[in-house]
Structures are given as structure tokens and as C-alpha cells.
Design an enzyme around this catalytic site. Structure first.
Site, PDB file in Angstrom:
ATOM      1  CG  ASP A  39      -8.405   5.121  -0.659  1.00  0.00           C
ATOM      2  OD1 ASP A  39      -9.488   5.594  -1.046  1.00  0.00           O
ATOM      3  OD2 ASP A  39      -7.877   4.122  -1.180  1.00  0.00           O
ATOM      4  NE  ARG A  44      -4.089   1.794   0.758  1.00  0.00           N
ATOM      5  CZ  ARG A  44      -5.064   2.081  -0.110  1.00  0.00           C
ATOM      6  NH1 ARG A  44      -5.028   1.625  -1.347  1.00  0.00           N
ATOM      7  NH2 ARG A  44      -6.093   2.811   0.267  1.00  0.00           N
ATOM      8  N   GLY A  97     -13.578   0.596  -5.486  1.00  0.00           N
ATOM      9  CA  GLY A  97     -13.607   1.487  -4.313  1.00  0.00           C
ATOM     10  C   GLY A  97     -14.372   0.841  -3.177  1.00  0.00           C
ATOM     11  CB  THR A 100      -8.844  -0.618  -7.871  1.00  0.00           C
ATOM     12  OG1 THR A 100      -8.717   0.555  -7.090  1.00  0.00           O
ATOM     13  CG2 THR A 100      -8.495  -1.858  -7.120  1.00  0.00           C
TER      14      THR A 100
HETATM   15  O1  DON Z   1      -7.803   1.012  -1.815  1.00  0.00           O
HETATM   16  C1  DON Z   1      -8.976   1.305  -2.047  1.00  0.00           C
HETATM   17  O2  DON Z   1      -9.897   0.908  -1.381  1.00  0.00           O
HETATM   18  C2  DON Z   1      -9.287   2.188  -3.242  1.00  0.00           C
HETATM   19  N1  DON Z   1      -8.170   3.039  -3.518  1.00  0.00           N
HETATM   20  C3  DON Z   1      -9.677   1.337  -4.405  1.00  0.00           C
HETATM   21  C4  DON Z   1     -10.008   2.137  -5.639  1.00  0.00           C
HETATM   22  C5  DON Z   1     -10.733   1.387  -6.678  1.00  0.00           C
HETATM   23  O3  DON Z   1     -11.143   0.269  -6.498  1.00  0.00           O
HETATM   24  C6  DON Z   1     -10.969   2.107  -7.956  1.00  0.00           C
HETATM   25  N2  DON Z   1     -11.616   1.273  -8.910  1.00  0.00           N
HETATM   26  N3  DON Z   1     -12.687   1.366  -9.346  1.00  0.00           N
END
Ligand code: DON
Length: 566
Positions: free
Chosen positions: A420, A105, A471, A378
Site C-alpha cells: 500500500d 494501521r 482495495g 480486508t
Molecule cells: O488499506 C487498504 O486500502 C487496502 N490494504 C485494503 C485491501 C482490501 O480492501 C482487500 N480487499 N479486497
């Protein structure tokens, strides 16, 4: 929804997937949704990336090799989310029985501070946490790949080769990619300090070549110098120069100090199965354990798939897990999180005590549970090989193309993962998630994630590999996909493609995909739920072992997602 064939035939050469991608392969490829394989399978957001993984399996590599090659290739062919400038999580179950959780991360730069996104009157400016240089956390992907390399069999030179070829020789973009690049041109122009290959005056169209010479050079520095090819030397200098031009915070010291971490996977039983998934700093594994724990005693299978009763109890479990997420979860290296209590069967049972089988709950009255502190865009890829290794990787820039900033001369996008964090208690992030002190910005801290790479074991052997972007909807998508198979007995592809629903505590509503059946929604409205249509939820990639021991790989219908296997 438009399916399958994205045939970008510019040459007449036929596709020979068994080889290194040649220029022709990169122009002539097909999206394959469902593949049944005996030796190994890969499923990812892009056919060329799945092929890169498949080549490694065919060259004698294992699932970890395939996952590494697929990640590098995604950084080239899927720039909206595949990345070098972002971060991710890897969950694996290895043939010797070991569960592996690698945390790569992003981290807040050392100069970051709790109120860095607040103006003088204390109002949050989420544009700064979402776009441009200040939005970027210190990238983790390259460190993560090198942390997983000891579990692979092939060399980094072999694993990175397909990505270098794709970046250097170019590949034909799909219609979806062309649309996506066109939609970002204004922001790309506004936020970048140097020209780059993604910005152009002519609109992008399907079949156009994306050539990435700067990215190829960065990949070669990684090939030749390992981790230091990214975190030190020329690549690091280019990142720091980009930060200086764009008034970002990341320094040479931040890059040099970045470390991926091996953590202890979240592992818990669900009926006769065992679920292995990501621990903090992802909220995904804990929330998945909470939600499965809360619904386990209800007769989901006999109620049936998308029955009002099953959806109702699942939505109420989702509401409660997301309320706890907002209150308690954050980077475990910085905050004390009462994980044991939040996931204990007694606690989960108590959370459902106010569940009313006939009426929708309310997020006004159902907040986070009470626990007592003890001292103590993502993308996902799934891989299984025939040695007994399974790997699930979810990796991200956060939003599509992250901060939209390409590192000048280095050819890759930087993430906007800082969003985030909870930039101010109660102020929603780009996914509408709210948070608290546990997830406040602090120097060197990892921002809370929802990414949920997950492996389900049956009799201690890999049975399902699953995960998705999306997300805040990631955790509920994984929850539903796993139950679609374990409880509702849907065939693999259907388990992936079935319409999803989502509740995240606040806002107090159920988001549903547009192809959802009306009948259960009507029933839920009568119970008092607010139902809100939602754009496609996630792009889930699943591999399941069928009764014959074959690998059934399923790429999500919602994108160019594609399976490969042999
Ligand atoms: O780590 C996370 O939860 C987010 N940054 C994920 C972002 C994400 O899934 C974007 N895709 N649609």
C-alpha cells in the site's frame, strides 16, 4: 448469484445462537442477509463472527464489545482477511456523543527503506511488496483491540472466548472458503517456512473442519497477557523467528514499539446529515468528504439512481478525489498533508469548474488540484446497540491471506500491507493505485489506506453504519452506498447489493460490476467513457435505523456476509 443458505449440516443439532458457539453451532449455521432487530445488530463477513458479536450484546456488552468479539472471531473463521497479523481502523459514535477514531494501521519495520522494492536498475519488484516476508508491515490489530477496550464493558476474557472455541474446536468451512483456500495452495507452499493447517494435499471442500490449535494458543496468550501476549514473549519470538527464516525485516523492537493511535475522526455535514469517518493514514475519509462535497449541489435524487447524469457527476468526483489522493495523501506523522484545503468547500467547488455535463472528463488533463501548503482481502463489520453506540471497523491483511506467510507455530497470516506504500512514484500497486513521495516507504511510517469505516448521523444520532473491503474501490463503494440511501432512497439491502461503478483517476476508465444495467452504460459510452467489466466490487455491511427506530442490518450478497441481531 448464489445466495443465502450455506448449510453445512454434519450434525442434526439445531442452531442456538444465544449460546457460546458449541461444536455443533460451528457446523450448523446459516448465512442471513437481512435482519431487523430492536436491541442490537452486527453484520460481518461470516455468520459465526456475527454470532460472536451478537453473544456479547446479549451478555450485556455494547457495540464496542460486539465489534471486538467479531474481530477476534473473524481472525479464526475468515482467515483470508480477518486477522491478528494485519491492521485496521475503528470509527465509533458513542452514546455520550463522542466520535472515536482508532488507527491500528501496520507500520513499516525500522529496517524498511524508500527503495527497498527496487532492483539495481531502479525497476520496482512488486512481487516482493505483495508476497512473502518482506511484504509484511508490523501488525496493528491486537494493539487496536486493546485501544478500544476502555470503551467496552466486558472483559477481554469474555470477548476473546468465542474465537478461542472456534479455533480450538474447529468449524465447518463454507464452499467459498474451500475454493479460496484451494486457489492459494501453490503460493502457500512456496512462501511458508513451516507446515501449517491451511496447506494440505487433498483439496478443501465445503463442510471440512478447519482446526487451528496454534492460533488458539496465540489467542490464549493474548487473553492471559493482554497486548504483551502478542507484541512480546512467545508470540513475538515466533514472529521474529519466522522473519529470520524468511529473510523478513520485522524485529523484536519493531513489535514492542508498535502503538495504535486515537485520532480525530473526519466529521463533516452532508445536507442535514453528519458523516463521521476515518482520517489519515486512511485516504478514505478525506476522499469521501471530497466526493460528497463535489456532488452535493447537483440534483442527484431527481436525476435518479444509476441515471446517466447522476453517474457522470459521481464518476467525475471520483476521478478528482483519486487524483488528489495520489498526489497529496500519506501518513500524517511523516508528511504534511493539506487536509483543510483539500476538503474546503471553495476548493471542492473549484475542482468541478472544468466539469462538462455532456462529456467524459480525461485523466490526462485533470490531475491533482493545486493547493498551497499551510504551515501547519480486508473485511468490514458494522454494529449498533440500543444504547446509542455505533461502531464501524474495517480490518485487513491487504490481499487475500496477506503475504500468504503463516507465522510458524503461531497460526496466523501476516499482512502484505507494504504494497500500500507507493514503492516507486507512478508504479501502480496491486489495486492499480499510483502514488508519490507523500506515500513513499520510510521506517516506522504507516502506508496510506483506502479503508473507510463510516457512520452517518441524523439529528446527531447514529443513522447508518457502513464500510467495505475492496482495495481502491472501498471509497467509491462507501460513497455510492451512502448516496443510495440518502439520495436515491433505496431499501437497505438493495443499497448494499446494487451494482457498483468505480473510477480511480488512473487507469482512466469506469469499472462496472457485471450485473450493471446496460442502458446507463450506453449513455456513458456516448459521453466518451471507457466502460470495463469488473469482478464483484466490495462486500459492504450496513446497518440503518428505520423510521420505527429498528435496526436494519444488511450483509452483502457478494459473499458469505451475514447479519445477526435480536
Ligand atoms: O488499506 C487498504 O486500502 C487496502 N490494504 C485494503 C485491501 C482490501 O480492501 C482487500 N480487499 N479486497
Amino acid at each position: 448469484m448464489r445466495t443465502t443458505l450455506v448449510l453445512l449440516a454434519i450434525t442434526l443439532a439445531s442452531t442456538t445462537y444465544a449460546q457460546q458457539p458449541t461444536r455443533n453451532d460451528a457446523y450448523h449455521y446459516q448465512v442471513k442477509k437481512s435482519v431487523t432487530a430492536t436491541h442490537g445488530a452486527v453484520v460481518s463477513a461470516h455468520p459465526l463472527a456475527s454470532q460472536a458479536g451478537l453473544q456479547m450484546l446479549q451478555q450485556g456488552g455494547n457495540a464496542v464489545d460486539a465489534a471486538i468479539a467479531t474481530q477476534f472471531a473473524l481472525a479464526v473463521v475468515y482467515p483470508a482477511a480477518g486477522n491478528l497479523g494485519g491492521g485496521g481502523f475503528l470509527i465509533a459514535h458513542l452514546k455520550d456523543g463522542k466520535n472515536l477514531a482508532i488507527d491500528y494501521r501496520e507500520k513499516a519495520p525500522a529496517a524498511a527503506s524508500r527503495d527497498m522494492y527496487l532492483d539495481k536498475s531502479g525497476n520496482a519488484n512488486t512481487t516482493l511488496s505483495q508476497e512473502g516476508h518482506l511484504a509484511a508491515g508490523v501488525p496493528g490489530t491486537v494493539a487496536g483491540i486493546f485501544a478500544s477496550l476502555p470503551y467496552a464493558k466486558l472483559t477481554i476474557q469474555q470477548l476473546i472466548a468465542p474465537a478461542i472455541t472456534l479455533a480450538e474446536k474447529g468449524f465447518a468451512i463454507t464452499e467459498r472458503e474451500a475454493k479460496s483456500l484451494n486457489s492459494q495452495q501453490a503460493l502457500f507452499s512456496k512462501l511458508n517456512t513451516k507446515p501449517n493447517v491451511f496447506v494440505r494435499t487433498r483439496t478443501w471442500k465445503a463442510g471440512d473442519t478447519l482446526l487451528q490449535k496454534d492460533l488458539a494458543a496465540t489467542l490464549k496468550r493474548i487473553r492471559d497477557n493482554g497486548r504483551a501476549g502478542f507484541y512480546e514473549g512467545e508470540t513475538a519470538a515466533l514472529i521474529v523467528a519466522e522473519m529470520k527464516r524468511g529473510k523478513g525485516l520485522m524485529t523484536t523492537a519493531d513489535l514492542k514499539a508498535y502503538e495504535a493511535k486515537e485520532r480525530t475522526a473526519v466529521s463533516f455535514p452532508y445536507k442535514s446529515y453528519r458523516i463521521v469517518t476515518m482520517p489519515l493514514p486512511s485516504s478514505g475519509g478525506i476522499a469521501l468528504q471530497q466526493m460528497l462535497g463535489m456532488v452535493e449541489k447537483y440534483p442527484l435524487a431527481s436525476w435518479g439512481f444509476h441515471s446517466v447524469n447522476a453517474m457522470h457527476v459521481m464518476i467525475e468526483a471520483e476521478r478528482r478525489a483519486y487524483a488528489d489522493r495520489a498526489e497529496y495523501l500519506g501518513d500524517p506523522d511523516f508528511v504534511k498533508v493539506p487536509v483543510k484545503q483539500l476538503t474546503s468547500p471553495a476548493y471542492l467547488q473549484s475542482r468541478m469548474e472544468d466539469y462538462d455535463p455532456h462529456h467524459a472528463g480525461s485523466s490526462d488533463t485533470t490531475g491533482a488540484g493545486k493547493v498551497y501548503y499551510e504551515s501547519d482481502e480486508t473485511t468490514h463489520l458494522s454494529v449498533m446497540d440500543n444504547e446509542g453506540n455505533a461502531v464501524a471497523v474495517t480490518t485487513t491483511l491487504n490481499g487475500g491471506y496477506g503475504s500468504k506467510v503463516v507465522v510458524g507455530g503461531a497460526g496466523f497470516f501476516l499482512n502484505n500491507e507494504m504494497d500500500d506504500f507507493s514503492v516507486k512514484p507512478g508504479v501502480p500497486n496491486m489495486y492499480g493505485l499510483v502514488g508519490n513521495e507523500a506515500n513513499a516507504v520510510a521506517p516506522g511510517k504507516r502506508m496510506l489506506s483506502s479503508m473507510t469505516p463510516t457512520i452517518v448521523l441524523k439529528k446527531d444520532k447514529p443513522y447508518i453504519v457502513a464500510g467495505t473491503p475492496g482495495g481502491s474501490t472501498i471509497i467509491t463503494s462507501v460513497f455510492q452506498t451512502v448516496l443510495n440511501i440518502l439520495e436515491f432512497n433505496l431499501p437497505t439491502q438493495q443499497a448494499v447489493d446494487a451494482p457498483k461503478f468505480h473510477h480511480q483517476w488512473w487507469p482512466d476508465q469506469v469499472d462496472v460490476e457485471e450485473d450493471f444495467d446496460e442502458a446507463p452504460l450506453q449513455g456513458l459510452r456516448q459521453m466518451g467513457y471507457k466502460i470495463v467489466p469488473h469482478s464483484p466490487i466490495g462486500r459492504t455491511e450496513v446497518i440503518k435505523v428505520n423510521d420505527k427506530g429498528q435496526l436494519e442490518a444488511a450483509g452483502d450478497k457478494r459473499g458469505d456476509d451475514s447479519a445477526a441481531g435480536y
